[in-house]
Scaffold this motif. Structure first.
Motif, PDB file in Angstrom:
ATOM      1  N   ASP A  16       0.878  -1.167   0.000  1.00 52.64           N
ATOM      2  CA  ASP A  16       0.000   0.000   0.000  1.00 52.64           C
ATOM      3  C   ASP A  16       0.918   1.220   0.000  1.00 52.64           C
ATOM      4  O   ASP A  16       1.747   1.379   0.890  1.00 52.64           O
ATOM      5  CB  ASP A  16      -0.885   0.001   1.244  1.00 52.64           C
ATOM      6  CG  ASP A  16      -1.890   1.134   1.249  1.00 52.64           C
ATOM      7  OD1 ASP A  16      -1.517   2.277   0.924  1.00 52.64           O
ATOM      8  OD2 ASP A  16      -3.054   0.887   1.586  1.00 52.64           O
ATOM      9  N   LYS A 106      -2.481   0.495  -4.366  1.00 53.51           N
ATOM     10  CA  LYS A 106      -1.869  -0.825  -4.184  1.00 53.51           C
ATOM     11  C   LYS A 106      -0.935  -1.164  -5.344  1.00 53.51           C
ATOM     12  O   LYS A 106      -1.180  -0.811  -6.497  1.00 53.51           O
ATOM     13  CB  LYS A 106      -2.938  -1.916  -4.098  1.00 53.51           C
ATOM     14  CG  LYS A 106      -3.895  -1.758  -2.949  1.00 53.51           C
ATOM     15  CD  LYS A 106      -3.241  -2.065  -1.630  1.00 53.51           C
ATOM     16  CE  LYS A 106      -4.291  -2.025  -0.521  1.00 53.51           C
ATOM     17  NZ  LYS A 106      -3.768  -2.427   0.744  1.00 53.51           N
ATOM     18  N   GLU A 122      -8.623  -1.712  -8.298  1.00 60.23           N
ATOM     19  CA  GLU A 122      -9.455  -1.205  -7.218  1.00 60.23           C
ATOM     20  C   GLU A 122     -10.910  -1.510  -7.549  1.00 60.23           C
ATOM     21  O   GLU A 122     -11.356  -1.278  -8.672  1.00 60.23           O
ATOM     22  CB  GLU A 122      -9.246   0.300  -7.068  1.00 60.23           C
ATOM     23  CG  GLU A 122      -9.892   0.891  -5.861  1.00 60.23           C
ATOM     24  CD  GLU A 122      -9.483   2.332  -5.633  1.00 60.23           C
ATOM     25  OE1 GLU A 122      -9.757   2.817  -4.524  1.00 60.23           O
ATOM     26  OE2 GLU A 122      -8.905   2.966  -6.534  1.00 60.23           O
ATOM     27  N   GLU A 169      -8.688  -7.971  -1.143  1.00 58.72           N
ATOM     28  CA  GLU A 169      -8.026  -7.406   0.031  1.00 58.72           C
ATOM     29  C   GLU A 169      -8.225  -5.894   0.039  1.00 58.72           C
ATOM     30  O   GLU A 169      -7.852  -5.215  -0.926  1.00 58.72           O
ATOM     31  CB  GLU A 169      -6.531  -7.744  -0.029  1.00 58.72           C
ATOM     32  CG  GLU A 169      -5.701  -7.247   1.115  1.00 58.72           C
ATOM     33  CD  GLU A 169      -4.239  -7.615   0.939  1.00 58.72           C
ATOM     34  OE1 GLU A 169      -3.402  -6.706   1.023  1.00 58.72           O
ATOM     35  OE2 GLU A 169      -3.937  -8.803   0.701  1.00 58.72           O
ATOM     36  N   ASP A 170      -8.819  -5.368   1.078  1.00 59.56           N
ATOM     37  CA  ASP A 170      -8.958  -3.920   1.275  1.00 59.56           C
ATOM     38  C   ASP A 170      -9.581  -3.190   0.088  1.00 59.56           C
ATOM     39  O   ASP A 170      -9.149  -2.092  -0.271  1.00 59.56           O
ATOM     40  CB  ASP A 170      -7.595  -3.277   1.583  1.00 59.56           C
ATOM     41  CG  ASP A 170      -6.952  -3.804   2.847  1.00 59.56           C
ATOM     42  OD1 ASP A 170      -7.709  -4.178   3.772  1.00 59.56           O
ATOM     43  OD2 ASP A 170      -5.715  -3.860   2.917  1.00 59.56           O
TER      44      ASP A 170
END
Length: 181
Positions: A16, A106, A122, A169-170
């Motif tokens: 990140d 990311k 994303e 993830e995230d």
């Protein structure tokens, strides 16, 4: 070493890049980059894009550190060059393959003895695209050194027995394709 297994397993790393929005952190990491990466970072106009490119450089250095620990000492030459299509590779290590990708905040990087490709996107509910399918295609195309336009035009199909790993993830979807010999 052609045809032999140089690495026992793929090495995959994510990052990140939010911390690189801090000017001190950005500057400290930027000065550690090789000249080709600094030129690439400098090409970008916006801080977000510069941070992503620097993040890719940071992960590239981590891939190289991994290789230094896992390859015979005589193999430690990590000069990066590019194919005509723009795919990066190690000039003197034809049996080592790597891939980088970034989106949003990311970055993902991977290295392997097998052809390997990565993608990250994303997740955005307003996008009218199947991100699971798209990231698989992007990772496959990167591993093979092909053109995304050939996939979009239907000239390339993903093989049925492909070796993909995908995860969420995230708020991002990550994909890795590794060609198995």
């Amino acid at each position: 070493m052609t045809g032999s297994k140089v690495l026992k397993t793929a090495f995959i790393k994510t990052l990140d890049v939010s911390f690189l929005y801090d000017d001190k952190e950005f500057s400290r990491n930027y000065t550690q980059m090789p000249e080709y990466r600094r030129r690439k970072i400098d090409f970008y106009k916006f801080k977000k894009d510069k941070a992503l490119s620097l993040g890719a450089g940071i992960l590239m250095e981590e891939l190289i550190d991994y290789l230094k620990k896992n390859l015979p000492a005589s193999k430690h030459s990590f000069e990066v060059t590019f194919t005509e299509q723009g795919k990066p590779f190690f000039k003197n290590l034809p049996d080592i393959h790597f891939s980088l990708a970034h989106s949003g905040k990311k970055v993902i990087a991977a290295v392997s003895s097998n052809k390997i490709g990565v993608d990250v996107e994303e997740i955005d509910a307003n996008r009218d695209i199947d991100l699971k399918k798209w990231t698989k295609a992007e990772s496959y195309i990167k591993a093979k050194g092909l053109s995304i336009s050939d996939y979009i035009d239907g000239k390339i199909r993903l093989p049925d027995n492909s070796y993909f790993k995908q995860w969420l993830e995230d708020g991002y979807i990550f994909a890795v394709y590794e060609e198995k010999n």
